[in-house]
Scaffold this motif. Sequence first.
Motif, PDB file in Angstrom:
ATOM      1  N   ALA A 152      29.542  21.458 -26.926  1.00 14.03           N
ATOM      2  CA  ALA A 152      28.635  20.937 -27.970  1.00 14.03           C
ATOM      3  C   ALA A 152      29.350  19.467 -28.370  1.00 14.03           C
ATOM      4  CB  ALA A 152      28.470  21.739 -29.084  1.00 14.03           C
ATOM      5  N   VAL A 153      30.082  19.294 -27.579  1.00 12.77           N
ATOM      6  CA  VAL A 153      30.855  17.958 -28.189  1.00 12.77           C
ATOM      7  C   VAL A 153      29.889  16.798 -28.429  1.00 12.77           C
ATOM      8  CG1 VAL A 153      32.194  15.894 -27.233  1.00 12.77           C
ATOM      9  CG2 VAL A 153      33.157  18.408 -27.204  1.00 12.77           C
ATOM     10  N   SER A 165      25.305  25.991 -32.041  1.00 16.15           N
ATOM     11  CA  SER A 165      25.087  24.600 -31.664  1.00 16.15           C
ATOM     12  C   SER A 165      23.830  24.828 -30.478  1.00 16.15           C
ATOM     13  CB  SER A 165      26.331  24.155 -31.010  1.00 16.15           C
ATOM     14  OG  SER A 165      26.885  24.602 -29.881  1.00 16.15           O
ATOM     15  N   ASP A 166      23.256  23.700 -30.141  1.00 13.51           N
ATOM     16  CA  ASP A 166      22.126  23.729 -28.916  1.00 13.51           C
ATOM     17  C   ASP A 166      22.783  24.264 -27.658  1.00 13.51           C
ATOM     18  OD1 ASP A 166      20.306  22.778 -30.915  1.00 13.51           O
ATOM     19  OD2 ASP A 166      20.576  20.661 -30.121  1.00 13.51           O
ATOM     20  N   ALA A 167      24.098  23.776 -27.455  1.00 14.92           N
ATOM     21  CA  ALA A 167      24.657  24.046 -26.237  1.00 14.92           C
ATOM     22  C   ALA A 167      24.958  25.726 -26.109  1.00 14.92           C
ATOM     23  CB  ALA A 167      26.071  23.439 -25.834  1.00 14.92           C
ATOM     24  N   HIS A 168      25.209  25.928 -27.472  1.00 14.74           N
ATOM     25  CA  HIS A 168      25.789  27.764 -27.601  1.00 14.74           C
ATOM     26  C   HIS A 168      24.566  28.327 -27.586  1.00 14.74           C
ATOM     27  CE1 HIS A 168      27.141  30.862 -30.147  1.00 14.74           C
ATOM     28  NE2 HIS A 168      27.546  31.478 -29.169  1.00 14.74           N
ATOM     29  N   CYS A 169      23.339  27.902 -27.992  1.00 12.01           N
ATOM     30  CA  CYS A 169      22.207  28.752 -27.778  1.00 12.01           C
ATOM     31  C   CYS A 169      21.664  28.796 -26.645  1.00 12.01           C
ATOM     32  CB  CYS A 169      21.009  27.923 -28.636  1.00 12.01           C
ATOM     33  SG  CYS A 169      21.215  28.098 -30.570  1.00 12.01           S
ATOM     34  N   GLN A 170      21.773  27.654 -25.797  1.00 11.55           N
ATOM     35  CA  GLN A 170      21.281  27.778 -24.194  1.00 11.55           C
ATOM     36  C   GLN A 170      22.215  28.898 -23.531  1.00 11.55           C
ATOM     37  OE1 GLN A 170      21.317  23.974 -22.279  1.00 11.55           O
ATOM     38  NE2 GLN A 170      20.741  24.948 -20.345  1.00 11.55           N
ATOM     39  N   TYR A 171      23.482  28.805 -23.753  1.00 11.82           N
ATOM     40  CA  TYR A 171      24.331  29.594 -23.050  1.00 11.82           C
ATOM     41  C   TYR A 171      24.022  31.097 -23.407  1.00 11.82           C
ATOM     42  CZ  TYR A 171      28.657  32.535 -22.659  1.00 11.82           C
ATOM     43  OH  TYR A 171      29.532  33.453 -22.290  1.00 11.82           O
ATOM     44  N   LEU A 172      23.938  31.518 -24.851  1.00 11.82           N
ATOM     45  CA  LEU A 172      23.408  32.814 -25.145  1.00 11.82           C
ATOM     46  C   LEU A 172      22.056  33.189 -24.611  1.00 11.82           C
ATOM     47  CD1 LEU A 172      24.661  32.860 -28.800  1.00 11.82           C
ATOM     48  CD2 LEU A 172      25.658  34.158 -27.058  1.00 11.82           C
ATOM     49  N   SER A 173      21.046  32.434 -24.578  1.00 18.04           N
ATOM     50  CA  SER A 173      19.913  32.726 -24.105  1.00 18.04           C
ATOM     51  C   SER A 173      19.810  33.179 -22.633  1.00 18.04           C
ATOM     52  CB  SER A 173      18.912  31.503 -24.501  1.00 18.04           C
ATOM     53  OG  SER A 173      17.739  31.732 -23.874  1.00 18.04           O
ATOM     54  N   GLU A 174      20.828  32.159 -21.934  1.00 21.18           N
ATOM     55  CA  GLU A 174      20.801  32.616 -20.692  1.00 21.18           C
ATOM     56  C   GLU A 174      21.494  34.044 -20.338  1.00 21.18           C
ATOM     57  OE1 GLU A 174      22.778  29.331 -18.930  1.00 21.18           O
ATOM     58  OE2 GLU A 174      21.034  27.838 -19.073  1.00 21.18           O
ATOM     59  N   GLY A 185      19.005  36.663 -22.119  1.00 14.80           N
ATOM     60  CA  GLY A 185      17.578  36.853 -21.502  1.00 14.80           C
ATOM     61  C   GLY A 185      16.720  36.737 -22.722  1.00 14.80           C
ATOM     62  N   VAL A 186      17.179  36.500 -23.738  1.00 10.70           N
ATOM     63  CA  VAL A 186      16.011  36.416 -25.074  1.00 10.70           C
ATOM     64  C   VAL A 186      16.353  35.319 -25.804  1.00 10.70           C
ATOM     65  CG1 VAL A 186      16.294  38.942 -25.523  1.00 10.70           C
ATOM     66  CG2 VAL A 186      17.985  37.465 -26.648  1.00 10.70           C
ATOM     67  N   PRO A 187      15.273  34.658 -26.528  1.00 14.23           N
ATOM     68  CA  PRO A 187      15.371  33.460 -27.247  1.00 14.23           C
ATOM     69  C   PRO A 187      16.553  33.296 -28.604  1.00 14.23           C
ATOM     70  CG  PRO A 187      12.929  34.286 -27.112  1.00 14.23           C
ATOM     71  CD  PRO A 187      14.013  35.236 -26.689  1.00 14.23           C
ATOM     72  N   VAL A 188      16.923  32.086 -28.402  1.00 13.85           N
ATOM     73  CA  VAL A 188      18.147  32.114 -29.673  1.00 13.85           C
ATOM     74  C   VAL A 188      18.053  30.632 -30.328  1.00 13.85           C
ATOM     75  CG1 VAL A 188      20.823  31.711 -29.789  1.00 13.85           C
ATOM     76  CG2 VAL A 188      19.799  33.269 -27.988  1.00 13.85           C
ATOM     77  N   ARG A 189      18.121  31.078 -31.651  1.00 13.03           N
ATOM     78  CA  ARG A 189      17.870  29.952 -32.568  1.00 13.03           C
ATOM     79  C   ARG A 189      19.376  29.208 -32.864  1.00 13.03           C
ATOM     80  NH1 ARG A 189      13.018  32.298 -36.247  1.00 13.03           N
ATOM     81  NH2 ARG A 189      11.544  32.676 -34.887  1.00 13.03           N
ATOM     82  N   GLU A 190      19.157  28.110 -33.323  1.00 10.09           N
ATOM     83  CA  GLU A 190      20.636  27.266 -33.806  1.00 10.09           C
ATOM     84  C   GLU A 190      20.568  27.380 -35.379  1.00 10.09           C
ATOM     85  OE1 GLU A 190      22.853  23.163 -33.925  1.00 10.09           O
ATOM     86  OE2 GLU A 190      20.733  23.259 -33.502  1.00 10.09           O
ATOM     87  N   LEU A 191      22.013  27.871 -35.753  1.00 12.01           N
ATOM     88  CA  LEU A 191      22.136  28.006 -37.299  1.00 12.01           C
ATOM     89  C   LEU A 191      23.515  27.052 -37.374  1.00 12.01           C
ATOM     90  CD1 LEU A 191      21.798  28.968 -39.948  1.00 12.01           C
ATOM     91  CD2 LEU A 191      23.187  30.649 -39.643  1.00 12.01           C
ATOM     92  N   PRO A 192      23.205  25.707 -37.646  1.00  7.14           N
ATOM     93  CA  PRO A 192      24.554  24.853 -37.530  1.00  7.14           C
ATOM     94  C   PRO A 192      25.487  25.018 -38.698  1.00  7.14           C
ATOM     95  CG  PRO A 192      22.470  23.809 -38.478  1.00  7.14           C
ATOM     96  CD  PRO A 192      22.175  24.879 -37.830  1.00  7.14           C
ATOM     97  N   TYR A 193      26.722  24.692 -38.546  1.00  8.29           N
ATOM     98  CA  TYR A 193      27.586  24.870 -39.584  1.00  8.29           C
ATOM     99  C   TYR A 193      27.442  24.171 -40.786  1.00  8.29           C
ATOM    100  CZ  TYR A 193      31.202  27.516 -37.183  1.00  8.29           C
ATOM    101  OH  TYR A 193      32.054  28.519 -36.489  1.00  8.29           O
ATOM    102  N   GLY A 194      26.907  22.675 -40.731  1.00  9.98           N
ATOM    103  CA  GLY A 194      26.820  22.220 -41.949  1.00  9.98           C
ATOM    104  C   GLY A 194      27.965  21.818 -42.717  1.00  9.98           C
ATOM    105  N   TYR A 195      29.075  21.263 -42.108  1.00  7.04           N
ATOM    106  CA  TYR A 195      30.238  21.124 -42.705  1.00  7.04           C
ATOM    107  C   TYR A 195      30.013  20.162 -43.489  1.00  7.04           C
ATOM    108  CZ  TYR A 195      33.549  24.467 -40.365  1.00  7.04           C
ATOM    109  OH  TYR A 195      34.357  25.250 -40.082  1.00  7.04           O
TER     110      TYR A 195
END
Length: 327
Positions: free
Chosen positions: A271-272, A127-136, A139-149
């Motif tokens: 990501a709610v 999710s966008d929120a998860h990407c921001q957390y991982l990136s911080e 210390g590297v860029p992180v892209r979103e791969l959504p679930y697409g349920y």
Amino acid sequence: MKILILAMPASQLHGGYDYCNPVQQQAYWLTKYLDEKHDVTVVCLDGSSQFKNMVTSHNNAELAAFTETKDQIKWGEYELVIDYTVEKNSYSIIKEKGLKRLLMCHPLYHNYSTPPPLKYPCIVGTSDAHCQYLSERLGVPVRELPYGYELPDKDVPERDNKGYLLYIGRIAKAKGVHEFLSLCKKNRFDAVIAGDDKNVEEGYVFNILERCEGLNIRYMGCIDESVKMKLLSEAQALVIPYLSDFDAFVCSTLSIATAMKIPTIALNKGAVKEFINKGVNGFYVDTLEQLYSFDFNKIDGLTFDYNYKPKYARIEELITAAISDPW
């Protein structure tokens, strides 16, 4: 394009409990999407039978046991390896073969020991929120791969509202199960609590069980996918009382509930906001006080005019980018 997906073993998190964890859920949906356009092989690392049954339901998806066939995998045939395992063993193999790699970083494993993230061509979040957390954190860029349920292909129960509130998730303090109990007790709601209670704090589970006594709350503990779908189909609403951003990065059950047109009420964490469109598929509130006082009559006006396709369609864009322009 020939793609190899390395799936996460359920036993690593659930002590052998036959459960399809969120990582395997995402591997399944990704396989289902990619299988329509690519030649996909799924290698299941000691996965649950539920996961194996889901994956093998697709004609072109080949299932193998990684622990038995890792030396037989023809690595050179694959243009892309999508790795959910985050294991040094598979990392070493992929590095040795010189393959491009798309790493699945998942919030369940935030303390998991992994090789240096800068060595990965592409890191993704759910999710966008998860990407921001991982990136911080990395210390590297992180892209979103959504679930697409979307709805499962079969065995989906008819909607049969029994009028109870539903909590589904790990029975853990960070998930706010005790707050869900307080909500139901304060408002005298009927409720059902279900989820993994095998690998969590034992004292907390006992406390939850004790608090259920004398209330019209059914505690079910671990359930399989068919029971989960039935509980969702009969619920008045799904309640997500997660107390931390970390625990709300995925929102997998929320996504399934939306696909089944089940209202969701949640605390505004993680990501709610990415998954709940207020007045459409549910509502989110900012504080526990607002959750306790929420007017559940509002859910009668939900339209469910909601579509995950825009995020779902970005999967192909991300896969293409990982091949043509890796970091």
